[in-house]
Design a protein around this motif. Structure first.
Motif, PDB file in Angstrom:
ATOM      1  N   VAL A  45       0.844  -1.197   0.000  1.00 26.67           N
ATOM      2  CA  VAL A  45       0.000   0.000   0.000  1.00 26.67           C
ATOM      3  C   VAL A  45       0.882   1.251   0.000  1.00 26.67           C
ATOM      4  O   VAL A  45       0.726   2.167  -0.801  1.00 26.67           O
ATOM      5  CB  VAL A  45      -0.948   0.005   1.242  1.00 26.67           C
ATOM      6  N   LEU A  46       1.866   1.250   0.915  1.00 26.40           N
ATOM      7  CA  LEU A  46       2.770   2.384   1.030  1.00 26.40           C
ATOM      8  C   LEU A  46       3.574   2.581  -0.256  1.00 26.40           C
ATOM      9  O   LEU A  46       3.714   3.699  -0.778  1.00 26.40           O
ATOM     10  CB  LEU A  46       3.713   2.148   2.219  1.00 26.40           C
ATOM     11  N   LEU A  47       4.075   1.456  -0.786  1.00 29.77           N
ATOM     12  CA  LEU A  47       4.847   1.499  -2.034  1.00 29.77           C
ATOM     13  C   LEU A  47       3.996   2.050  -3.171  1.00 29.77           C
ATOM     14  O   LEU A  47       4.458   2.860  -3.982  1.00 29.77           O
ATOM     15  CB  LEU A  47       5.319   0.103  -2.403  1.00 29.77           C
ATOM     16  N   GLY A  48       2.739   1.578  -3.218  1.00 25.71           N
ATOM     17  CA  GLY A  48       1.830   2.015  -4.279  1.00 25.71           C
ATOM     18  C   GLY A  48       1.614   3.522  -4.233  1.00 25.71           C
ATOM     19  O   GLY A  48       1.677   4.197  -5.271  1.00 25.71           O
ATOM     20  N   TYR A  49       1.389   4.040  -3.018  1.00 26.46           N
ATOM     21  CA  TYR A  49       1.237   5.495  -2.887  1.00 26.46           C
ATOM     22  C   TYR A  49       2.488   6.219  -3.389  1.00 26.46           C
ATOM     23  O   TYR A  49       2.408   7.182  -4.143  1.00 26.46           O
ATOM     24  CB  TYR A  49       0.993   5.868  -1.419  1.00 26.46           C
ATOM     25  N   GLY A  50       3.643   5.720  -2.957  1.00 25.11           N
ATOM     26  CA  GLY A  50       4.909   6.354  -3.360  1.00 25.11           C
ATOM     27  C   GLY A  50       5.050   6.381  -4.872  1.00 25.11           C
ATOM     28  O   GLY A  50       5.381   7.416  -5.462  1.00 25.11           O
ATOM     29  N   ALA A  51       4.773   5.247  -5.504  1.00 25.09           N
ATOM     30  CA  ALA A  51       4.894   5.151  -6.962  1.00 25.09           C
ATOM     31  C   ALA A  51       3.909   6.107  -7.638  1.00 25.09           C
ATOM     32  O   ALA A  51       4.250   6.780  -8.623  1.00 25.09           O
ATOM     33  CB  ALA A  51       4.637   3.719  -7.416  1.00 25.09           C
ATOM     34  N   MET A  52       2.717   6.208  -7.066  1.00 22.46           N
ATOM     35  CA  MET A  52       1.705   7.084  -7.658  1.00 22.46           C
ATOM     36  C   MET A  52       2.149   8.553  -7.574  1.00 22.46           C
ATOM     37  O   MET A  52       2.084   9.282  -8.558  1.00 22.46           O
ATOM     38  CB  MET A  52       0.371   6.885  -6.931  1.00 22.46           C
ATOM     39  N   PHE A  53       2.617   8.968  -6.384  1.00 22.76           N
ATOM     40  CA  PHE A  53       3.083  10.352  -6.222  1.00 22.76           C
ATOM     41  C   PHE A  53       4.171  10.671  -7.243  1.00 22.76           C
ATOM     42  O   PHE A  53       4.163  11.715  -7.895  1.00 22.76           O
ATOM     43  CB  PHE A  53       3.649  10.583  -4.814  1.00 22.76           C
ATOM     44  N   LEU A  54       5.108   9.742  -7.372  1.00 27.03           N
ATOM     45  CA  LEU A  54       6.242   9.976  -8.262  1.00 27.03           C
ATOM     46  C   LEU A  54       5.796  10.054  -9.712  1.00 27.03           C
ATOM     47  O   LEU A  54       6.259  10.891 -10.485  1.00 27.03           O
ATOM     48  CB  LEU A  54       7.257   8.838  -8.079  1.00 27.03           C
ATOM     49  N   MET A  55       4.837   9.173 -10.078  1.00 31.21           N
ATOM     50  CA  MET A  55       4.377   9.154 -11.465  1.00 31.21           C
ATOM     51  C   MET A  55       3.647  10.447 -11.814  1.00 31.21           C
ATOM     52  O   MET A  55       3.857  11.005 -12.897  1.00 31.21           O
ATOM     53  CB  MET A  55       3.484   7.942 -11.719  1.00 31.21           C
ATOM     54  N   ILE A  56       2.811  10.924 -10.902  1.00 31.42           N
ATOM     55  CA  ILE A  56       2.097  12.177 -11.177  1.00 31.42           C
ATOM     56  C   ILE A  56       3.106  13.322 -11.321  1.00 31.42           C
ATOM     57  O   ILE A  56       3.007  14.156 -12.222  1.00 31.42           O
ATOM     58  CB  ILE A  56       1.082  12.502 -10.052  1.00 31.42           C
ATOM     59  N   ALA A  57       4.115  13.323 -10.421  1.00 36.00           N
ATOM     60  CA  ALA A  57       5.126  14.379 -10.481  1.00 36.00           C
ATOM     61  C   ALA A  57       5.865  14.340 -11.821  1.00 36.00           C
ATOM     62  O   ALA A  57       6.077  15.374 -12.461  1.00 36.00           O
ATOM     63  CB  ALA A  57       6.114  14.238  -9.322  1.00 36.00           C
ATOM     64  N   LEU A  58       6.230  13.133 -12.254  1.00 34.41           N
ATOM     65  CA  LEU A  58       6.956  13.003 -13.522  1.00 34.41           C
ATOM     66  C   LEU A  58       6.096  13.452 -14.701  1.00 34.41           C
ATOM     67  O   LEU A  58       6.573  14.105 -15.629  1.00 34.41           O
ATOM     68  CB  LEU A  58       7.417  11.563 -13.743  1.00 34.41           C
ATOM     69  N   MET A  59       4.801  13.101 -14.627  1.00 35.88           N
ATOM     70  CA  MET A  59       3.886  13.501 -15.696  1.00 35.88           C
ATOM     71  C   MET A  59       3.795  15.023 -15.799  1.00 35.88           C
ATOM     72  O   MET A  59       3.891  15.596 -16.884  1.00 35.88           O
ATOM     73  CB  MET A  59       2.495  12.933 -15.423  1.00 35.88           C
ATOM     74  N   LEU A  60       3.640  15.657 -14.640  1.00 35.98           N
ATOM     75  CA  LEU A  60       3.565  17.118 -14.607  1.00 35.98           C
ATOM     76  C   LEU A  60       4.863  17.727 -15.168  1.00 35.98           C
ATOM     77  O   LEU A  60       4.843  18.684 -15.935  1.00 35.98           O
ATOM     78  CB  LEU A  60       3.368  17.607 -13.168  1.00 35.98           C
ATOM     79  N   HIS A  61       5.977  17.124 -14.757  1.00 36.06           N
ATOM     80  CA  HIS A  61       7.285  17.616 -15.195  1.00 36.06           C
ATOM     81  C   HIS A  61       7.406  17.543 -16.717  1.00 36.06           C
ATOM     82  O   HIS A  61       7.802  18.499 -17.370  1.00 36.06           O
ATOM     83  CB  HIS A  61       8.374  16.783 -14.532  1.00 36.06           C
ATOM     84  N   ARG A  62       7.013  16.387 -17.286  1.00 34.78           N
ATOM     85  CA  ARG A  62       7.081  16.217 -18.744  1.00 34.78           C
ATOM     86  C   ARG A  62       6.247  17.267 -19.456  1.00 34.78           C
ATOM     87  O   ARG A  62       6.676  17.863 -20.429  1.00 34.78           O
ATOM     88  CB  ARG A  62       6.525  14.847 -19.142  1.00 34.78           C
ATOM     89  N   ARG A  63       5.038  17.455 -18.904  1.00 28.77           N
ATOM     90  CA  ARG A  63       4.123  18.388 -19.568  1.00 28.77           C
ATOM     91  C   ARG A  63       4.707  19.800 -19.569  1.00 28.77           C
ATOM     92  O   ARG A  63       4.595  20.532 -20.538  1.00 28.77           O
ATOM     93  CB  ARG A  63       2.765  18.367 -18.879  1.00 28.77           C
ATOM     94  N   ARG A  64       5.353  20.156 -18.468  1.00 29.41           N
ATOM     95  CA  ARG A  64       5.942  21.500 -18.392  1.00 29.41           C
ATOM     96  C   ARG A  64       7.142  21.642 -19.315  1.00 29.41           C
ATOM     97  O   ARG A  64       7.346  22.669 -19.925  1.00 29.41           O
ATOM     98  CB  ARG A  64       6.384  21.787 -16.961  1.00 29.41           C
ATOM     99  N   GLU A  65       7.952  20.575 -19.392  1.00 33.75           N
ATOM    100  CA  GLU A  65       9.136  20.613 -20.256  1.00 33.75           C
ATOM    101  C   GLU A  65       8.739  20.848 -21.707  1.00 33.75           C
ATOM    102  O   GLU A  65       9.431  21.540 -22.443  1.00 33.75           O
ATOM    103  CB  GLU A  65       9.895  19.280 -20.171  1.00 33.75           C
TER     104      GLU A  65
END
Lengths: 246, 303
Positions: free
Chosen positions: A224-244
């Protein structure tokens, strides 16, 4: 490697020298721990252990969630606004080395927080546990703080620093209270217990409570904890890509 | 090390075009000033060179390397418009940290010297004044002993003394053969320091050359005098060789021309009763105004 060590050291100094660190990561958790432990009675039983140890786990987790998600996120938001991140991009230091140094610095600081909290508990409240339980619970609190660093990275994407500060504080406080770190979930109304038990903060603290109680750890908490971590990171990466690409 | 070459560079942000086909060559080992009114695209041009943003079309190269190439960072130092500091670190610690990023950094003492912060090496960088932060930013740009220095409005926010010191240090680096590109709102700085000036407006190059050639390319020198009593004759004056424009305000008359040396004897022999004769050299400011149709905006910002 040399620049990674230098960078980690610098990041650690910056974190520890911040007045917010002393207040939110050390003084506040120590104060709340003392209050909860004394009010409930340090040796009174709770969840298979005593309030002295139960609260120690909760408040150390509270401090680490605040440091990893709150302070990390707010700092990243400011570094983006002030142009420090842009300045780093001009140097030969790779983004990977920069990011991993930041994370390494945080983990070291987290370890220091754990040592301070555990030391305080042993001295002030004469908390007693087998060496194995001290080490196991401490290690879990350290490793389990990593997904919250991912949450910090996500919160750090917020461009407006005032908004980042407000949201980060709200998120880490909310996670802590609703996850049962301040008061056990069993004292909450039914629906709040349901919500609380699904939060990453609860999964995080719950494993440490089970460890110190010497009871069965609900291993489901780990994915559960790992899943949350992966989700946070994925959303952050997605936002980052979109901004780049903008 | 080769020149810095902008080749047909276009940069658009949504529907707004910041650069519209900028082509420009900055000679290696020279000091180039990039001038232009607010919003001309100076900062965009610099961001692309530094690899902070990508050109929509066209290329920017430094010698054989493309802008944004990782290997270029080792050889380039830059000062952006903002001067961020790593809060929590002392001046010395921040300089040491940046030195550590480069293979062949300048000595710490040297960096402290060029920033003029020797006395404040132990202070937290975040406690420095705005001007001191600018000077620290310059030292950070120099940390890796770069061949190429890119400075976006380096002296904005510096006091007069800091500015003078800054240009003194920069002239030393220029003499060492470093390639230097800077933008500024202070045209007298460009005039005094640059070997080469490029003027851009609306994202395109409008003129380039040495400060001298830019000034002499336009009829911006003038002879001014007062006429005692009658004698003003515009038609006559326009027939004098090289006179491009005649302006008069009451008794005061101004003749704009290309060559004041040739014109002066004619004025004196004309028989018109004159007094207060003055010869004015062209100022870069006038050139800039003519080229861009704007006034130089001292101390402004074009973020």
């Amino acid at each position: 490697m040399k620049s990674f060590v230098a960078q980690s050291r610098a990041e650690m100094l910056r974190l520890v020298r911040s007045p917010f660190f002393l207040l939110f990561s050390v003084l506040m958790p120590v104060a709340f721990y003392s209050i909860f432990a004394v009010l409930n009675g340090t040796s009174v039983e709770v969840g298979g252990t005593t309030w002295g140890t139960y609260s120690l786990m909760s408040m150390t987790a509270f401090s680490l969630i605040g440091t990893a998600a709150g302070q990390f996120g707010i700092r990243l938001s400011y570094e983006r606004k002030d142009g420090l991140i842009r300045l780093m991009k001009l140097t030969p230091l790779s983004t990977g080395a920069w990011a991993s140094a930041k994370i390494a610095a945080h983990l070291l600081v987290h370890l220091i927080i754990i040592a301070v909290m555990f030391g305080y508990s042993a001295i002030a409240f004469r908390t007693e546990m087998s060496a194995w339980l001290w080490v196991a619970s401490g290690l879990w609190l350290l490793v389990g703080s990593i997904p919250f660093l991912a949450l910090g990275i996500l919160l750090g994407m917020i461009r407006n620093t005032d908004a980042a500060t407000a949201i980060a504080n709200l998120v880490y406080m909310g996670l802590s209270v609703l996850g049962g770190l301040w008061m056990p979930l069993s004292t909450f109304p039914d629906w709040m217990q349901k919500v609380g038990s699904m939060l990453p903060s609860h999964a995080y603290a719950s494993v440490s409570w089970s460890i110190v109680a010497g009871g069965e750890v609900d291993w489901l908490d780990v994915p559960v904890l790992l899943g949350y971590g992966a989700m946070f990171l994925m959303i952050a990466l997605m936002l980052h890509r979109r901004r780049e690409n903008a | 090390m080769g020149p810095i070459v902008y080749d047909q560079v276009v940069k658009t942000y949504g529907s707004r075009a910041a650069l519209q086909g900028l082509s420009l060559t900055l000679p290696a080992g020279k000091v180039t000033a990039l001038l232009g009114p607010n919003g001309a695209g100076k900062t965009t041009a610099i961001s692309i060179l530094l690899g902070l943003s990508k050109a929509t079309r066209g290329t920017v190269r430094v010698g054989e390397q493309m802008a944004g190439d990782r290997a270029l960072r080792e050889r380039m130092g830059a000062m952006l418009q903002e001067s961020p500091v790593a809060d929590g670190l002392r001046v010395r610690e921040m300089l040491q940290l940046f030195r550590g990023y480069y293979r062949d950094p300048l000595p710490l003492e040297h960096l402290l010297m060029i920033s003029g912060l020797e006395q404040k090496a132990g202070r937290r960088a975040s406690s420095l004044s705005g001007g001191e932060k600018r000077r620290l930013a310059f030292a950070l740009a120099m940390a890796g002993n770069p061949d190429i220095l890119v400075l976006d409005e380096p002296t904005t926010g510096m006091d007069v003394e800091s500015r003078m010191r800054f240009w003194d240090v920069l002239k030393v680096y220029a003499m060492q053969g470093k390639t230097i590109l800077f933008t500024t709102h202070y045209l007298e700085e460009a005039d005094a320091v640059a070997d080469h000036i490029a003027v851009i407006a609306d994202g395109q190059l409008v003129a380039e050359g040495t400060p001298q050639s830019l000034k002499s390319a336009m009829p911006l020198r003038k002879i001014s005098f007062r006429i005692i009593g009658e004698g003003f004759d515009e038609q006559l004056m326009l027939k004098w060789p090289g006179v491009r424009e005649v302006r008069w305000y009451g008794e005061q008359t101004e003749l704009f021309c290309e060559d004041t040396d040739r014109l002066l004897p004619l004025v004196l022999r004309s028989g018109i009763p004159l007094t207060d004769i003055q010869i004015h050299a062209a100022r870069l400011e006038d050139v800039f105004q003519r080229l861009t149709g704007t006034h130089a905006d001292n101390g402004g910002s074009n973020r």
